[in-house]
Design a protein around this motif. Structure first.
Motif, PDB file in Angstrom:
ATOM      1  N   HIS A 246       1.762 -14.895   2.699  1.00 40.03           N
ATOM      2  CA  HIS A 246       1.475 -14.077   1.514  1.00 40.03           C
ATOM      3  C   HIS A 246       2.427 -14.440   0.376  1.00 40.03           C
ATOM      4  CE1 HIS A 246      -1.630 -11.277   2.719  1.00 40.03           C
ATOM      5  NE2 HIS A 246      -1.023 -11.067   3.884  1.00 40.03           N
ATOM      6  N   TRP A 300      -4.675 -15.188  -3.862  1.00 43.78           N
ATOM      7  CA  TRP A 300      -3.941 -16.045  -2.935  1.00 43.78           C
ATOM      8  C   TRP A 300      -4.370 -15.900  -1.479  1.00 43.78           C
ATOM      9  CZ3 TRP A 300      -1.332 -11.458  -4.432  1.00 43.78           C
ATOM     10  CH2 TRP A 300      -0.873 -10.654  -3.373  1.00 43.78           C
ATOM     11  N   GLN A 309      -4.776 -12.746   8.972  1.00 44.30           N
ATOM     12  CA  GLN A 309      -4.869 -11.723   7.934  1.00 44.30           C
ATOM     13  C   GLN A 309      -6.033 -10.795   8.288  1.00 44.30           C
ATOM     14  OE1 GLN A 309      -4.964 -12.244   3.215  1.00 44.30           O
ATOM     15  NE2 GLN A 309      -6.858 -12.917   4.134  1.00 44.30           N
ATOM     16  N   SER A 310      -5.907  -9.523   7.921  1.00 46.16           N
ATOM     17  CA  SER A 310      -6.979  -8.566   8.199  1.00 46.16           C
ATOM     18  C   SER A 310      -8.282  -9.021   7.554  1.00 46.16           C
ATOM     19  CB  SER A 310      -6.567  -7.196   7.673  1.00 46.16           C
ATOM     20  OG  SER A 310      -7.612  -6.580   6.975  1.00 46.16           O
ATOM     21  N   ALA A 313      -8.788  -7.547   4.095  1.00 42.26           N
ATOM     22  CA  ALA A 313      -8.063  -8.258   3.041  1.00 42.26           C
ATOM     23  C   ALA A 313      -8.815  -9.547   2.699  1.00 42.26           C
ATOM     24  CB  ALA A 313      -6.647  -8.569   3.497  1.00 42.26           C
TER      25      ALA A 313
ATOM     26  N   THR B  88      -0.807  -7.541  -0.897  1.00 41.19           N
ATOM     27  CA  THR B  88      -0.283  -7.859   0.439  1.00 41.19           C
ATOM     28  C   THR B  88      -0.595  -6.709   1.385  1.00 41.19           C
ATOM     29  OG1 THR B  88       1.483  -9.151  -0.569  1.00 41.19           O
ATOM     30  CG2 THR B  88       1.778  -8.551   1.727  1.00 41.19           C
ATOM     31  N   THR B  90      -3.208  -4.869   1.293  1.00 41.58           N
ATOM     32  CA  THR B  90      -4.612  -4.888   1.733  1.00 41.58           C
ATOM     33  C   THR B  90      -4.705  -5.556   3.097  1.00 41.58           C
ATOM     34  OG1 THR B  90      -5.100  -7.019   0.689  1.00 41.58           O
ATOM     35  CG2 THR B  90      -5.582  -5.052  -0.602  1.00 41.58           C
ATOM     36  N   ASP B  91      -3.777  -6.447   3.390  1.00 46.53           N
ATOM     37  CA  ASP B  91      -3.726  -7.047   4.721  1.00 46.53           C
ATOM     38  C   ASP B  91      -3.029  -6.113   5.707  1.00 46.53           C
ATOM     39  OD1 ASP B  91      -3.406  -8.582   6.963  1.00 46.53           O
ATOM     40  OD2 ASP B  91      -1.935  -9.940   6.085  1.00 46.53           O
ATOM     41  N   PHE B  92      -1.761  -5.799   5.400  1.00 42.67           N
ATOM     42  CA  PHE B  92      -0.965  -5.092   6.400  1.00 42.67           C
ATOM     43  C   PHE B  92      -1.501  -3.685   6.697  1.00 42.67           C
ATOM     44  CE2 PHE B  92       1.821  -8.468   5.133  1.00 42.67           C
ATOM     45  CZ  PHE B  92       2.402  -8.827   6.333  1.00 42.67           C
TER      46      PHE B  92
END
Lengths: 541, 103
Positions: A246, A300, A309-310, A313, B88, B90-92
């Motif tokens: 990230h 990115w 990554q989720s 996301a 960031t 949105t991922d975690f």
């Protein structure tokens, strides 16, 4: 020879002589020349690594170099080309030289900081070269953790430190451009009279200032984990390796726009000058640069689709990635519309501009392929991705870089380059480029992974084509190196405005005097106004 | 305009007060570190840090008396930090949403 005409007038080149007068110069034009020399050396180094990579890939078994050496080759090719050539390429050279002149300023806002930024690039480059000579680095230019922090036995710290230092060079250049555009414009040079090259470099400066600190911090964190074992990225220490990706791509994706936005600025100048028309939709092209600078920061995560990554996301980043295609497309369509009913001449810079538009379009459209979640799963880490970003960075940025170098060569040196040789080399570059990288799209789609030095036999034909293309491309790059050098002494003496272009840089002498203009110009017309340009050379001062 | 802004625009007293506030905040940060607030330990520490940063920017770096453009630069920097953190997250924040490991 007509050398007397060049020598008589005092200009930035003959005002003073000696190494000291160059190494301590505060003249943005001389600093630009220092950058030209520096990044040409880096480009040659990166090119040698590329040649070795392509030679290894000529045959299916890994027979030229060991896999460890191969890892170091592609890493150093990437590190040198990205951080020490492409990032400074257009802004530090042509931006440095022409941004102040194009807005009617005598220099950048901070001339000393400008010189400092060159020294920082030199120090950063020296550190990176030290790492190479000492044993190299094998992490890939992306330094993915936990390999870079825990397992790699190569010179990660020295290379990262080099990039860290060079990053500040980039930040200072961007900062200098932003302040210069705000504070140093000549009377009458309103924001919407600025050439689009200036807009592009301004937008680039914003990215440099906002993005580069993040890569610096990230590399410091890598250092902390590698040396002090502070758990940030290593799961064994309580960290998260995806966090590195990230942080890395928060800078490194916008960095792509640091590379290509100034190149787009060059293309706007070239398309206008050699069509003898104002750029179609000036405002849209100017704002599309700013839009790319902003939206470029929101995409990115498309580098992390298969990195753990989720999925949610991934959806967000995929969606946002499509958006950045819009301002890029605006530029391509507007350049094309500029050509319509233009009085087009096919001088060498225009050939490069045509090359850029075609190749960047392919690079950009394949970017949409890899921004799609499903498609990306198939092509991640294959040669498809390699081909995609080389179409943008080499087919885009380097084509524009060479186009700009030819376009402004008479202004910078006072000499014309040999047009016939230049056209031939532009053609060779275009053919060599496509022969090198188009087969890589097919290779990647068929499943050839990146970063392998051995491969199954069925991929050999395409690899041989690619290596043959790289040889052609090398010839195309060596030719300008030779004839441009030759032209410094033997080239035809150029007038102030050999292209009949309206920009302020063409209203002063070639090469320009140290303070650019004998009298600060007062701007009374829009950018790209060809109505007032005489067909002949305009002599000012 | 910025040309008339001088460093003595704030009194010495103001600077001393700001300095004391920064020192107190540092002590508070240290003390809070010894209290177990669970996940909020980091939140509290960062909140205090942001306040300190704002004090330094506004008073010591004179942003409070600077032009709107300078303020825009500060806000731009903070906005970009927010982009970094939010996207960031949105991922975690969504990793556990699917009942598949890592998704």
């Amino acid at each position: 020879m007509n050398t007397a005409a060049v020598q008589e007038r005092t200009n930035y080149l003959n005002e003073s002589y000696g190494l000291k007068s160059w190494l301590l110069t505060k003249d943005h034009k001389r600093i630009a020349v220092l950058y030209f020399i520096t990044i040409s050396v880096f480009f040659a180094m990166g090119g040698v690594f590329a040649s070795l990579i392509r030679t290894e890939l000529l045959t299916p078994p890994g027979d030229l170099v060991s896999s460890e050496t191969y890892n170091k080759l592609f890493t150093m090719h990437g590190v040198i080309m990205v951080f020490f050539f492409l990032i400074p390429s257009v802004p530090a050279t042509m931006g440095n030289f022409f941004l102040p002149i194009m807005i009617g300023a005598r220099d950048l806002a901070f001339p000393r900081i400008n010189l400092l930024s060159w020294y920082l690039l030199i120090v950063g480059g020296a550190l990176a070269i030290f790492a190479m000579v000492a044993g190299g680095v094998d992490t890939g230019w992306t330094f993915y953790t936990p390999y870079s922090t825990t397992y790699s036995n190569s010179y990660v710290i020295a290379t990262a430190l080099g990039i860290f230092v060079a990053g500040f060079s980039s930040i200072l250049t961007g900062l200098n451009f932003i302040v210069t555009v705000h504070r140093m414009r000549a009377p009458g040079m309103t924001w919407f009279r600025m050439p689009l090259f200036v807009w592009a470099n301004y937008a680039t400066g914003v990215i440099q200032v906002l993005g580069t600190p993040v890569i610096a911090v990230t590399l410091v964190l890598v250092f902390c984990e590698r040396v002090f074992h502070i758990g940030i990225f290593d799961p064994a220490l309580g960290g998260d390796p995806v966090l590195f990706q990230h942080l890395f791509w928060f800078y490194s994706h916008p960095a792509v726009y640091i590379m290509v936005l100034p190149a787009m600025g060059v293309i706007s100048e070239l398309v206008s000058t050699f069509s003898r028309k104002p750029v179609f939709g000036y405002g849209f092209v100017a704002f599309s640069s700013m839009a790319i600078a902003v939206i470029g920061f929101l995409v990115w995560g498309h580098h992390l689709f298969v990195s753990g990554q989720s999925l949610y996301a991934g959806l967000v980043f995929s969606f946002l990635s499509y958006f950045v295609a819009i301002p890029s497309a605006i530029k391509v369509f507007n350049w094309t519309a500029t050509l319509y009913k233009g009085s087009i001449s096919y001088a060498t810079p225009m050939l490069y501009a045509f090359g850029f538009i075609g190749l960047f379009t392919i690079g950009g459209l394949t970017g949409l392929f890899v921004a799609s979640l499903g498609m990306d799963v198939h092509v991640t880490d294959t040669y498809f991705v390699i081909a995609h970003f080389h179409y943008v960075m080499v087919g885009g940025t380097i084509m524009a870089y060479l186009g700009g170098v030819h376009y402004w060569w008479p202004k910078m040196t006072g000499r014309m380059y040999p047009e016939g040789w230049a056209k031939l080399s532009a053609l060779i570059v275009f053919i060599g480029f496509n022969l090198t990288f188009f087969p890589q799209f097919i290779l990647g789609y068929l499943g050839m992974p990146r970063r392998y030095h051995a491969y199954p036999d069925e991929f050999q034909v395409l690899h041989v084509l690619s290596t043959a293309g790289a040889s052609v491309l090398a010839v195309g790059y060596l030719m300008p190196a030779i004839y441009l050098f030759w032209s410094l002494r033997y080239g035809e003496v150029a007038g102030a405005n050999p292209w009949g272009a309206p920009g302020l840089e063409w209203q002063t002498a070639s090469p320009p005097p140290t303070h650019n203009f004998d009298k600060i110009p007062v701007v009374t017309q829009e950018a790209y106004d060809f109505s007032k340009v005489a067909g002949e050379v305009i002599e000012v001062g | 305009m910025s040309g008339h802004v001088h460093e003595h625009i704030d009194s010495t007293k103001t600077y001393v007060v700001v300095l004391l506030a920064l020192l107190v905040a540092t002590v508070v940060t240290t003390l809070v570190a010894f209290v177990d607030l669970g996940n909020f330990s980091v939140v509290v520490a960062l909140l205090i840090a942001v306040c300190k940063m704002m004090l330094v920017a506004l008073f010591f770096m004179h942003v409070r008396y600077s032009t709107r453009l300078t303020k825009l630069v500060l806000i731009g920097g903070l906005l970009w930090l927010a982009i970094l953190l939010l996207l960031t997250l949105t991922d975690f924040a969504t990793r556990g949403w699917l009942n598949t490991a890592g998704k």
